[in-house]
Motif scaffolding. Structure first.
Motif, short mmCIF file in Angstrom:
data_model
loop_
_atom_site.label_atom_id
_atom_site.label_comp_id
_atom_site.label_asym_id
_atom_site.label_seq_id
_atom_site.Cartn_x
_atom_site.Cartn_y
_atom_site.Cartn_z
N GLU A 2 47.54 41.46 40.67
CA GLU A 2 47.72 42.89 40.93
C GLU A 2 47.97 43.14 42.43
OE1 GLU A 2 44.29 45.22 40.17
OE2 GLU A 2 45.45 47.02 39.74
N VAL A 4 50.30 42.06 44.24
CA VAL A 4 51.00 40.98 44.96
C VAL A 4 52.26 40.52 44.21
CG1 VAL A 4 50.84 38.67 45.96
CG2 VAL A 4 48.79 40.11 45.84
N GLN A 61 51.99 40.17 31.55
CA GLN A 61 50.57 40.36 31.24
C GLN A 61 50.25 41.82 30.93
OE1 GLN A 61 47.15 40.14 34.05
NE2 GLN A 61 46.45 38.42 32.80
N ASN A 190 41.19 27.51 35.62
CA ASN A 190 41.35 28.47 36.72
C ASN A 190 40.02 28.67 37.46
OD1 ASN A 190 41.14 31.97 36.93
ND2 ASN A 190 42.48 30.81 38.26
N GLY A 191 40.13 28.90 38.74
CA GLY A 191 38.95 29.24 39.56
C GLY A 191 38.69 28.22 40.63
N ASP A 192 38.83 28.65 41.88
CA ASP A 192 38.52 27.82 43.04
C ASP A 192 39.31 26.52 43.12
OD1 ASP A 192 36.50 29.28 44.64
OD2 ASP A 192 35.53 29.36 42.69
N MET A 212 45.98 27.34 36.52
CA MET A 212 46.48 28.63 36.99
C MET A 212 45.78 28.90 38.32
SD MET A 212 46.46 31.95 37.52
CE MET A 212 45.17 32.90 36.85
N ARG A 215 44.02 32.82 44.25
CA ARG A 215 43.80 32.88 45.70
C ARG A 215 44.33 31.63 46.41
NH1 ARG A 215 37.65 33.69 45.57
NH2 ARG A 215 38.06 32.13 43.96
C1 LIG Z 1 44.65 39.73 44.59
C2 LIG Z 1 44.28 39.29 43.20
C3 LIG Z 1 44.85 39.92 42.11
C4 LIG Z 1 44.54 39.51 40.81
N1 LIG Z 1 45.18 40.10 39.76
C5 LIG Z 1 44.99 39.62 38.51
C6 LIG Z 1 45.75 40.10 37.42
O1 LIG Z 1 46.60 41.01 37.55
N2 LIG Z 1 45.53 39.54 36.20
C7 LIG Z 1 44.62 38.54 36.00
O2 LIG Z 1 44.48 38.04 34.88
N3 LIG Z 1 43.87 38.08 37.00
C8 LIG Z 1 44.05 38.59 38.24
N4 LIG Z 1 43.30 38.09 39.29
C9 LIG Z 1 42.26 37.04 39.03
C10 LIG Z 1 42.87 35.66 39.13
O3 LIG Z 1 43.87 35.48 38.17
C11 LIG Z 1 41.84 34.53 38.96
O4 LIG Z 1 41.32 34.53 37.67
C12 LIG Z 1 40.68 34.58 39.94
O5 LIG Z 1 41.10 35.03 41.23
C13 LIG Z 1 40.04 33.19 40.09
O6 LIG Z 1 41.00 32.23 40.42
P1 LIG Z 1 41.27 31.72 41.92
O7 LIG Z 1 40.01 31.05 42.38
O8 LIG Z 1 42.45 30.78 41.77
O9 LIG Z 1 41.56 32.92 42.74
C14 LIG Z 1 43.59 38.47 40.60
C15 LIG Z 1 43.00 37.85 41.70
C16 LIG Z 1 43.34 38.24 42.99
C17 LIG Z 1 42.68 37.55 44.15
#
Ligand SMILES: Cc1cc2nc3c(=O)[nH]c(=O)nc-3n(C[C@H](O)[C@H](O)[C@H](O)COP(=O)(O)O)c2cc1C
Length: 304
Positions: A2, A4, A61, A190-192, A212, A215
């Protein structure tokens, strides 16, 4: 993501770093009053990219709730030719949760079941879900995975945290691994995942089919390219990539006639993670955030 991953941003990343397999647009909130006109569905995706090759590389999505016009919207997306739809079941935002959407649905299995049924009734394309491991706790994890399996979900992206945890601590990859033993559906971890070492560690620990990255991709938009080309990042490489990336953003957004103020605001949003690990990252970030003009911002980047 969202705010970005709008379509112009996706064009930037796809051109610079074509090694990423797929992108996703930010979630479309399905309304409860009346379905959006098709024109709006295309606008949300990005009109200029609706007819481009990028469409088939981009996941559409959606985020919905019990009384939203889910079925009508999915029919329209199907008829518009979108080949991969993802349902957001992870969004932790207070507003979304208050309206019983996103991660809230993880704790209402009947509603979740009903929504998935509605979607599957009209859409036999590639349909995936993006989840957290639960709302307050993980007691719903296994039950929800089985609901997804029942509806023939094609892949599940799991962010290893509950909604209550928001972004606290470190994502728990144990769930990513457990899921592969509970259901026979490809699991997307996904995550970190921030570095190439994390990529390797997550694949080997979880046995997941793919990953996936959110960040980590804001911090290293070039991660997939470095992965396939075996490039090891250091400070100099990082600086060169940052320059290439931000100037490409400037060029592509300018091509679409975005006003300079808008480009500057977008770039300021993007540097949240981008300078991390650089010497003097904090000073650099502060100076960039203080730039009142795009030209000043770009001058700082040029001299990195
Ligand atoms: C700026 C930002 C926008 C995000 N927007 C979405 C979104 O639109 N849909 C979604 O499923 N997750 C969204 N997320 C969550 C990420 O998809 C992800 O699940 C979460 O950040 C953990 O993964 P990461 O450690 O790779 O960031 C967003 C995360 C961030 C930081």
């Amino acid at each position: 993501m969202e705010g970005v991953t709008n379509s112009v941003y996706r064009e930037v990343v796809a051109e610079l770093y074509p090694q990423w397999d797929y992108f996703a647009c930010d979630f479309l909130r399905i309304p409860t009053t009346a379905p959006y006109p098709k024109k709006h569905l295309i606008k949300h995706f990005g009109k200029v990219h609706y007819d481009s090759d990028l469409r088939n590389k981009t996941i559409y999505q959606v985020l919905t709730s019990e009384n939203a016009k889910t079925k009508e919207t999915i029919i329209d997306l199907r008829d518009l030719g979108f080949k991969w739809i993802d349902l957001n079941l992870g969004c932790p935002s207070k507003t979304v949760v208050k309206n019983h959407g996103g991660s809230y649905l993880l704790k209402t299995p009947e509603v979740l079941n009903k929504i998935l049924g509605e979607i599957r009734e009209v859409y036999d394309g590639y349909f995936t879900v993006k989840i957290r491991v639960g709302f307050e706790d993980d007691s719903v994890f296994e039950r929800n995975l089985k609901i997804f399996e029942k509806h023939g979900v094609n892949a599940i992206t799991i962010h290893g945290r509950t909604r209550e945890e928001l972004y606290k601590g470190k994502a728990n990859w144990d769930y990513l691994k457990q899921a592969t033993e509970i259901v026979n559906i490809p699991i997307v971890g996904n995550g970190d995942i921030w570095t190439l070492n994390d990529v390797a560690a997550c694949f080997s620990y979880t046995n997941n089919t793919s990953l996936m990255i959110a960040r980590g991709a804001l911090k290293r938009p070039w991660l997939a390219t470095h992965y396939y080309q075996g490039i090891k990042e250091n400070e100099e490489i990082r600086k060169e990539e940052i320059k290439k990336y931000l100037f490409k953003i400037y060029n592509v957004y300018s091509k679409y006639n975005y006003p300079k103020e808008k480009i500057l605001r977008f770039m300021k949003g993007l540097i949240r993670y981008l300078f991390d690990d650089l010497t003097k990252a904090e000073v650099l970030k502060r100076t960039c955030l203080r730039s009142e003009k795009l030209e000043n911002f770009l001058r700082i980047i040029e001299t990195l």
